[in-house]
Write an enzyme that holds these catalytic residues in place. Structure first.
Site, PDB file in Angstrom:
ATOM      1  N   HIS A 265       0.865  -1.182   0.000  1.00 56.44           N
ATOM      2  CA  HIS A 265       0.000   0.000   0.000  1.00 56.44           C
ATOM      3  C   HIS A 265       0.902   1.233   0.000  1.00 56.44           C
ATOM      4  O   HIS A 265       1.474   1.592   1.026  1.00 56.44           O
ATOM      5  CB  HIS A 265      -0.910  -0.014   1.226  1.00 56.44           C
TER       6      HIS A 265
ATOM      7  N   HIS B 167      -9.105 -10.188  -0.885  1.00 61.17           N
ATOM      8  CA  HIS B 167      -8.989 -10.112   0.568  1.00 61.17           C
ATOM      9  C   HIS B 167     -10.094 -11.029   1.099  1.00 61.17           C
ATOM     10  O   HIS B 167     -11.250 -10.635   1.183  1.00 61.17           O
ATOM     11  CB  HIS B 167      -9.188  -8.669   1.030  1.00 61.17           C
TER      12      HIS B 167
ATOM     13  N   ASP C 269       2.266  -6.867   2.391  1.00 61.99           N
ATOM     14  CA  ASP C 269       1.088  -6.100   2.812  1.00 61.99           C
ATOM     15  C   ASP C 269       1.549  -4.850   3.567  1.00 61.99           C
ATOM     16  O   ASP C 269       0.962  -4.460   4.589  1.00 61.99           O
ATOM     17  CB  ASP C 269       0.135  -6.932   3.662  1.00 61.99           C
TER      18      ASP C 269
ATOM     19  N   PHE D 211      -5.723  -0.578  10.809  1.00 63.69           N
ATOM     20  CA  PHE D 211      -5.014  -1.836  10.611  1.00 63.69           C
ATOM     21  C   PHE D 211      -3.782  -1.591   9.735  1.00 63.69           C
ATOM     22  O   PHE D 211      -3.849  -0.857   8.756  1.00 63.69           O
ATOM     23  CB  PHE D 211      -5.918  -2.855   9.898  1.00 63.69           C
ATOM     24  N   GLY D 212      -2.665  -2.247  10.060  1.00 65.89           N
ATOM     25  CA  GLY D 212      -1.541  -2.210   9.136  1.00 65.89           C
ATOM     26  C   GLY D 212      -0.181  -2.072   9.770  1.00 65.89           C
ATOM     27  O   GLY D 212      -0.029  -1.451  10.829  1.00 65.89           O
TER      28      GLY D 212
ATOM     29  N   ARG E 235      -0.190   4.248  -0.989  1.00 64.89           N
ATOM     30  CA  ARG E 235      -1.057   5.351  -0.536  1.00 64.89           C
ATOM     31  C   ARG E 235      -1.242   6.495  -1.528  1.00 64.89           C
ATOM     32  O   ARG E 235      -1.950   7.450  -1.212  1.00 64.89           O
ATOM     33  CB  ARG E 235      -0.536   5.932   0.785  1.00 64.89           C
TER      34      ARG E 235
END
EC number: 3.5.2.3
Length: 426
Positions: free
Chosen positions: A57, A174, A306, A324-325, A59
């Site tokens: 990700h 997902h 991820d 989350f992350g 962004r």
């Protein structure tokens, strides 16, 4: 010309060497030396093909306060990645050919890791109307996914698999049942009950994988070309069993596991620290052991990061409200080199394959092996151990659940088609 002398080679074909690797014109010219303007001593170091991350990700667009292409792709090359697949759950989502082209153009100008943008499976990632797979493929999309969201409509997923198959695009999912997951912030079970935290059950993943595999079975029956379903961040023993059974039945499914699901468990949540809050959540040691076995036997095809950066302020919120992350591009390989290879004897050949040939095969890219004539997209690795220091990350997310862990296998040189994009040699 660059000559790396006395270096040990490791790729999906195995370990060999020492070799004197001559690099020029974007290729490996020789494994037995030659004339070069620059010479490096690779004694004690490992040379591998550059890594490919299927799941990051970055962004951009719209969430650049968390990460942008410049910081994310710099983090990637520092982690040994020459190629990165960016997820489309941005603001707005990457769901048009123009958005894909814009990302690729900017990434090419940065001259760091090569970007392979994923595009949304559905318009706006709303799960209702499909995007234009053919036009997205033509623009450079590497796969289609609504990652960041779950695919609740089985009919839409089936149609998406059928459409994507016509253009040779994988569809990544997902795999969680949102109605079972509800507001879970950690693995559902006795520990969640003890801590008083809402749980996300393993069955949420297993139920959705089971459904998606049946949708894939339908798509295979209806399609003239082979659909390809890819399961993202698989986290449970039961989910792994379902994928194993599907592969044995000949279904065209692939799956990835992440560095955090392979090195951390739900026990970390005893701290109530949002650093350990991920989706799907950290599971039990039994699940970790099953995933590692899945990597060894081939049920799992690749390791992905991820990589999910957030601002410091967001991750300092309480566990229920924090996003989350985990950011992991810069530490994924050293983590598994240390925790799996050094500590558990996991074969280095297979570990490197999971970062190289495995993900490249999923995208339909030619594998890179260390032989004369091969593309010189490479990473030089130092087994010397040092601690994880998030304050020194290139990522904007300068925090880590592995802060202070002492790891080996750090990238010290990354080349993309023979061009140095990262160097940390003393």
């Amino acid at each position: 010309m660059l000559l790396i002398k006395n270096v040990t080679l490791v790729d999906a074909l195995g370990e060999r060497g020492p070799a004197d690797v001559l690099i020029g014109e974007g290729r490996i010219l020789s494994l037995s030396g030659g004339e070069a303007e620059r010479i490096l001593d690779g004694k004690g170091l490992l040379l591998a093909p550059g890594f490919l991350d299927l799941h990051a990700h970055l962004r951009e667009p719209g969430q650049e306060v968390k990460e942008d292409l410049a910081s994310g792709l710099l983090a990637a090359v520092r982690g040994g990645y020459t190629d990165v697949v960016s997820m489309p759950n941005t603001t707005p989502p990457v769901d048009t050919p123009e958005a894909v082209r814009a990302l690729r153009k900017k990434a090419q100008a940065l001259g760091l890791a090569r970007l392979h943008p994923a595009a949304a499976l559905t318009q706006g990632q709303e799960g209702k109307a499909l995007t234009e797979a053919g036009l997205l493929k033509e623009a450079g999309a590497s796969l289609l996914t609504d990652d960041g969201h779950t695919n609740e409509d089985a009919g839409i997923l089936a149609a998406g698999l059928l459409q994507a198959s016509a253009f040779g695009l994988p569809v990544a999912v997902h795999a969680e049942d949102a109605s079972l997951r509800r507001g879970g912030v950690m693995n559902d079970g006795p520990l969640a009950d003890l801590l008083g935290l809402p749980g996300n059950p393993k069955e949420a993943e297993a139920a959705r994988i089971a459904r998606d595999l049946e949708v894939l079975r339908y798509a295979v029956r209806r399609s003239q070309k082979k659909p390809h379903l890819h399961i993202q961040h698989l986290s449970t023993k039961r989910g792994l069993e379902l994928v194993r059974e599907a592969k044995r039945a000949g279904l065209p499914v692939t799956a990835e596991a992440t560095s955090h699901h392979l090195t951390l468990t739900e026990e970390a949540l005893r701290s109530f620290d949002p650093l350990f809050k991920v989706a799907p959540p950290l599971r039990t040691q039994e699940d970790v052991e099953a995933l590692i076995e899945g990597l060894l036997e081939g049920t799992l095809d690749a390791v992905a990061t991820d990589h999910a950066p957030h601002t410091q302020a967001e991750k300092e919120m309480d566990l229920l409200r924090a996003p989350f992350g985990i950011p992991s591009l810069e530490v994924a390989f050293p983590l598994l080199y240390t925790e799996l290879h050094l500590k558990r004897g996991f074969p280095l050949k297979r570990l490197v394959e999971l970062f190289t040939d495995g993900p490249r095969n999923i995208l339909g890219l030619k594998p890179i092996h260390l032989e004369e004539g091969a593309e010189a997209s490479l990473v030089l690795l130092d087994p010397k151990e040092r601690p994880v220091e998030p304050r020194n990350f290139a990522s904007k997310a300068r925090f880590s659940p592995w802060a202070g862990w002492v790891l080996g296998g750090w990238p010290v040189l990354t080349l993309v088609v023979g061009r140095v994009v990262y160097q940390a040699l003393e």
